[in-house]
Write a protein that holds these residues in place. Structure first.
Motif, PDB file in Angstrom:
ATOM      1  N   GLU A  62       0.859 -18.404  -6.373  1.00 30.10           N
ATOM      2  CA  GLU A  62       0.936 -17.856  -7.558  1.00 30.10           C
ATOM      3  C   GLU A  62       1.520 -17.024  -8.137  1.00 30.10           C
ATOM      4  OE1 GLU A  62      -3.023 -16.398  -6.860  1.00 30.10           O
ATOM      5  OE2 GLU A  62      -3.885 -18.207  -6.395  1.00 30.10           O
ATOM      6  N   PRO A  63       1.846 -16.810  -9.337  1.00 33.83           N
ATOM      7  CA  PRO A  63       2.745 -15.853  -9.876  1.00 33.83           C
ATOM      8  C   PRO A  63       2.397 -14.403  -9.717  1.00 33.83           C
ATOM      9  CG  PRO A  63       1.647 -16.936 -11.729  1.00 33.83           C
ATOM     10  CD  PRO A  63       1.357 -17.735 -10.343  1.00 33.83           C
ATOM     11  N   HIS A  64       2.907 -13.509  -9.102  1.00 38.14           N
ATOM     12  CA  HIS A  64       2.752 -12.132  -8.833  1.00 38.14           C
ATOM     13  C   HIS A  64       3.836 -11.441  -9.301  1.00 38.14           C
ATOM     14  CE1 HIS A  64      -0.926 -12.954  -6.736  1.00 38.14           C
ATOM     15  NE2 HIS A  64      -0.422 -13.827  -6.167  1.00 38.14           N
ATOM     16  N   ALA A  65       3.598 -10.311 -10.048  1.00 37.22           N
ATOM     17  CA  ALA A  65       4.663  -9.353 -10.393  1.00 37.22           C
ATOM     18  C   ALA A  65       5.401  -8.558  -8.770  1.00 37.22           C
ATOM     19  CB  ALA A  65       4.310  -8.300 -11.239  1.00 37.22           C
ATOM     20  N   LYS A  66       6.731  -8.661  -8.849  1.00 32.54           N
ATOM     21  CA  LYS A  66       7.109  -8.015  -7.569  1.00 32.54           C
ATOM     22  C   LYS A  66       6.913  -6.499  -7.615  1.00 32.54           C
ATOM     23  CE  LYS A  66      11.058  -7.365  -4.932  1.00 32.54           C
ATOM     24  NZ  LYS A  66      12.772  -7.367  -4.775  1.00 32.54           N
ATOM     25  N   ARG A  67       6.181  -5.914  -6.570  1.00 39.93           N
ATOM     26  CA  ARG A  67       6.057  -4.302  -6.376  1.00 39.93           C
ATOM     27  C   ARG A  67       6.271  -3.662  -5.347  1.00 39.93           C
ATOM     28  NH1 ARG A  67       0.792  -2.704  -4.761  1.00 39.93           N
ATOM     29  NH2 ARG A  67      -0.638  -4.344  -4.495  1.00 39.93           N
ATOM     30  N   THR A  68       6.778  -2.706  -5.292  1.00 36.34           N
ATOM     31  CA  THR A  68       6.947  -1.799  -3.795  1.00 36.34           C
ATOM     32  C   THR A  68       5.757  -1.041  -3.653  1.00 36.34           C
ATOM     33  OG1 THR A  68       9.555  -1.743  -4.567  1.00 36.34           O
ATOM     34  CG2 THR A  68       8.441  -0.309  -2.530  1.00 36.34           C
ATOM     35  N   PRO A  69       5.177  -1.454  -2.215  1.00 39.27           N
ATOM     36  CA  PRO A  69       3.950  -0.773  -1.983  1.00 39.27           C
ATOM     37  C   PRO A  69       4.605   0.833  -1.514  1.00 39.27           C
ATOM     38  CG  PRO A  69       4.157  -2.491  -0.667  1.00 39.27           C
ATOM     39  CD  PRO A  69       5.713  -2.374  -1.309  1.00 39.27           C
ATOM     40  N   ARG A  70       3.577   1.713  -1.648  1.00 37.26           N
ATOM     41  CA  ARG A  70       3.626   3.213  -1.371  1.00 37.26           C
ATOM     42  C   ARG A  70       4.069   3.149   0.258  1.00 37.26           C
ATOM     43  NH1 ARG A  70      -1.446   6.316  -3.290  1.00 37.26           N
ATOM     44  NH2 ARG A  70      -0.115   8.116  -2.567  1.00 37.26           N
ATOM     45  N   TYR A  71       5.079   3.984   0.415  1.00 36.70           N
ATOM     46  CA  TYR A  71       5.825   3.941   1.735  1.00 36.70           C
ATOM     47  C   TYR A  71       4.878   4.370   2.738  1.00 36.70           C
ATOM     48  CZ  TYR A  71      10.460   2.550  -0.030  1.00 36.70           C
ATOM     49  OH  TYR A  71      11.350   1.820  -0.573  1.00 36.70           O
ATOM     50  N   PHE A  72       4.293   5.692   2.690  1.00 33.87           N
ATOM     51  CA  PHE A  72       3.555   6.301   3.633  1.00 33.87           C
ATOM     52  C   PHE A  72       2.274   5.567   4.017  1.00 33.87           C
ATOM     53  CE2 PHE A  72       0.427   9.369   5.521  1.00 33.87           C
ATOM     54  CZ  PHE A  72       1.057  10.009   6.497  1.00 33.87           C
ATOM     55  N   PRO A  73       1.573   5.048   3.346  1.00 31.71           N
ATOM     56  CA  PRO A  73       0.573   4.181   3.711  1.00 31.71           C
ATOM     57  C   PRO A  73       0.901   2.784   4.460  1.00 31.71           C
ATOM     58  CG  PRO A  73      -0.043   4.887   1.480  1.00 31.71           C
ATOM     59  CD  PRO A  73       1.423   5.249   1.869  1.00 31.71           C
ATOM     60  N   LEU A  74       2.086   2.371   3.941  1.00 32.54           N
ATOM     61  CA  LEU A  74       2.524   1.042   4.596  1.00 32.54           C
ATOM     62  C   LEU A  74       3.136   1.467   5.956  1.00 32.54           C
ATOM     63  CD1 LEU A  74       3.631  -1.753   4.585  1.00 32.54           C
ATOM     64  CD2 LEU A  74       5.461  -1.286   3.425  1.00 32.54           C
ATOM     65  N   PHE A  75       3.686   2.695   6.052  1.00 34.24           N
ATOM     66  CA  PHE A  75       4.206   3.143   7.404  1.00 34.24           C
ATOM     67  C   PHE A  75       2.968   3.166   8.462  1.00 34.24           C
ATOM     68  CE2 PHE A  75       4.720   6.689  10.543  1.00 34.24           C
ATOM     69  CZ  PHE A  75       5.812   6.162  11.120  1.00 34.24           C
ATOM     70  N   CYS A  76       2.120   3.748   7.985  1.00 40.50           N
ATOM     71  CA  CYS A  76       0.831   4.375   8.671  1.00 40.50           C
ATOM     72  C   CYS A  76       0.366   2.600   9.284  1.00 40.50           C
ATOM     73  CB  CYS A  76      -0.123   5.137   7.964  1.00 40.50           C
ATOM     74  SG  CYS A  76       0.326   6.799   7.641  1.00 40.50           S
ATOM     75  N   ALA A  77       0.226   1.492   8.447  1.00 34.97           N
ATOM     76  CA  ALA A  77      -0.377   0.494   8.861  1.00 34.97           C
ATOM     77  C   ALA A  77       0.614   0.016   9.845  1.00 34.97           C
ATOM     78  CB  ALA A  77      -0.723  -0.355   7.621  1.00 34.97           C
ATOM     79  N   LEU A  78       1.796  -0.112   9.561  1.00 33.20           N
ATOM     80  CA  LEU A  78       2.788  -0.958  10.361  1.00 33.20           C
ATOM     81  C   LEU A  78       3.095  -0.171  11.774  1.00 33.20           C
ATOM     82  CD1 LEU A  78       5.675  -1.735   8.027  1.00 33.20           C
ATOM     83  CD2 LEU A  78       4.156  -3.341   9.110  1.00 33.20           C
ATOM     84  N   PHE A  79       2.860   1.031  11.735  1.00 33.03           N
ATOM     85  CA  PHE A  79       3.224   1.933  13.004  1.00 33.03           C
ATOM     86  C   PHE A  79       2.375   1.368  14.233  1.00 33.03           C
ATOM     87  CE2 PHE A  79       2.347   5.098  16.374  1.00 33.03           C
ATOM     88  CZ  PHE A  79       3.637   5.501  16.554  1.00 33.03           C
ATOM     89  N   PRO A  80       1.143   1.253  14.170  1.00 31.75           N
ATOM     90  CA  PRO A  80       0.273   0.746  15.321  1.00 31.75           C
ATOM     91  C   PRO A  80       0.778  -0.731  15.760  1.00 31.75           C
ATOM     92  CG  PRO A  80      -1.087   0.988  13.476  1.00 31.75           C
ATOM     93  CD  PRO A  80       0.273   1.527  13.128  1.00 31.75           C
ATOM     94  N   VAL A  81       1.181  -1.607  14.809  1.00 31.49           N
ATOM     95  CA  VAL A  81       1.575  -2.979  14.933  1.00 31.49           C
ATOM     96  C   VAL A  81       2.875  -2.779  15.880  1.00 31.49           C
ATOM     97  CG1 VAL A  81       2.239  -5.146  13.886  1.00 31.49           C
ATOM     98  CG2 VAL A  81       0.316  -3.841  13.136  1.00 31.49           C
ATOM     99  N   CYS A  82       3.796  -1.889  15.450  1.00 28.33           N
ATOM    100  CA  CYS A  82       5.193  -1.804  16.051  1.00 28.33           C
ATOM    101  C   CYS A  82       4.810  -1.113  17.544  1.00 28.33           C
ATOM    102  CB  CYS A  82       5.941  -0.970  15.172  1.00 28.33           C
ATOM    103  SG  CYS A  82       6.675  -1.913  13.680  1.00 28.33           S
ATOM    104  N   PHE A  83       3.974  -0.260  17.519  1.00 31.12           N
ATOM    105  CA  PHE A  83       3.469   0.099  19.137  1.00 31.12           C
ATOM    106  C   PHE A  83       3.207  -1.041  19.896  1.00 31.12           C
ATOM    107  CE2 PHE A  83       0.228   1.450  22.178  1.00 31.12           C
ATOM    108  CZ  PHE A  83       1.138   2.556  22.393  1.00 31.12           C
ATOM    109  N   TYR A  84       2.165  -1.750  19.304  1.00 31.69           N
ATOM    110  CA  TYR A  84       1.780  -2.861  20.180  1.00 31.69           C
ATOM    111  C   TYR A  84       2.891  -3.883  20.662  1.00 31.69           C
ATOM    112  CZ  TYR A  84      -0.447  -7.506  21.020  1.00 31.69           C
ATOM    113  OH  TYR A  84      -0.835  -8.791  21.783  1.00 31.69           O
ATOM    114  N   ILE A  85       3.980  -3.965  19.740  1.00 27.19           N
ATOM    115  CA  ILE A  85       4.815  -4.928  20.032  1.00 27.19           C
ATOM    116  C   ILE A  85       5.914  -4.412  21.168  1.00 27.19           C
ATOM    117  CG2 ILE A  85       7.018  -5.805  19.002  1.00 27.19           C
ATOM    118  CD1 ILE A  85       5.732  -6.091  16.375  1.00 27.19           C
ATOM    119  N   GLY A  86       6.043  -3.013  20.862  1.00 30.92           N
ATOM    120  CA  GLY A  86       6.846  -2.395  22.186  1.00 30.92           C
ATOM    121  C   GLY A  86       6.082  -2.509  23.438  1.00 30.92           C
ATOM    122  N   TYR A  87       4.789  -2.295  23.548  1.00 28.37           N
ATOM    123  CA  TYR A  87       4.053  -2.074  24.561  1.00 28.37           C
ATOM    124  C   TYR A  87       3.625  -3.679  25.161  1.00 28.37           C
ATOM    125  CZ  TYR A  87       0.191  -0.763  27.776  1.00 28.37           C
ATOM    126  OH  TYR A  87      -0.427  -0.613  28.942  1.00 28.37           O
TER     127      TYR A  87
END
Length: 259
Positions: A134-159
């Motif tokens: 579906e057509p969506h306008a490209k937008r950049t997410p807010r960095y801090f909330p995205l970092f907070c969501a990605l960090f535990p996933v990256c922690f799990y990958i490292g573990y």
């Protein structure tokens, strides 16, 4: 003589498991469900087996990254890189500080969680593809909330890491990244960087058993080449079911052995 035969059998199993893991990773993912238990069968302590397996399977990610670099979302690279470095480093450090017996008890749960994550990735991937159509306008997410969501996933990958790539795609989709090629490219670069940081940590801390690592690395690379050639001929849903079934069976085996 019997012990010598047993030793040869374990080496053959490591070679076969690494080869099949490379094929699985090239076609659908989930190769760790076989290569990690094969490392354990060599008599390696659980934490070192996980570290060695991570190093052995990492080079295969580089070829995928090179093929998808044009699809990367450059506006998301800084936050993804920061989350990958900090999360992968923290996960690796926590793994190395985990007692062997504690990690041994965690193994069946981690394998089961990875199998469940991988199992639900099929329906969610179809949902992601439907959104990207579906057509969506490209937008950049807010960095801090995205970092907070990605960090535990990256922690799990490292573990541990099984199923971590799918979790990255899910997080990015929830933050409005809709295009499937961009999701896949960002998944690979984030997982690759998280694993790289973890690998450097494992090497510096002397947690990698290179003899077993190099054997697994060579045959996993060979399996990846074979898998890449035949991936398009296989039904992805059938492959996914095979991976999930493999993960569940191996997880059940570790549950049975411990309890």
């Amino acid at each position: 003589m019997l012990s010598g035969f047993s030793s040869h059998w374990h080496y053959l199993w490591l070679v076969a498991a690494s080869l099949i893991a490379g094929v699985m990773n090239a076609m659908a993912g989930g190769g760790s469900f076989l290569s990690f238990p094969a490392m354990l069968s060599m008599g390696i302590l659980p934490v070192q087996a996980n570290a060695t397996n991570t190093v052995a399977l990492w080079p295969g990610q580089l070829t995928s990254l090179a093929a998808l670099k044009s699809d990367l979302r450059k506006d998301l690279l800084p936050v993804a890189a920061l989350a990958s470095i900090l999360g992968g480093l923290t996960g690796a450090e926590v793994l190395l500080r985990t007692r062997q017996v504690t990690f041994l008890h965690l193994i069946p749960w981690l394998l089961l969680m990875g199998a469940v994550i991988f199992g639900i990735s099929g329906p969610v991937s179809r949902w992601l593809r439907a959104r990207s159509a579906e057509p969506h306008a490209k937008r950049t997410p807010r960095y801090f909330p995205l970092f907070c969501a990605l960090f535990p996933v990256c922690f799990y990958i490292g573990y541990f890491g099984a199923g971590g790539g799918f979790l990255i795609m899910t997080v990015l989709a929830l933050f409005g990244v809709d295009e499937m090629h961009a999701l896949n490219a960002m998944k690979i670069v984030t997982a690759c960087l998280s694993n790289l940081v973890a690998i450097i940590t494992f090497i510096v801390r002397g947690a990698v058993l290179w003899h077993y690592c190099l054997i697994s690395m060579v045959f996993a690379a060979l399996g990846g080449y074979i898998g890449a050639r035949y991936a398009r001929r296989m039904n992805p849903d059938v492959l996914r079911r095979i991976v999930v079934l493999t993960g569940c069976v191996i997880s059940a085996y570790f549950f049975w052995r411990q309890y």
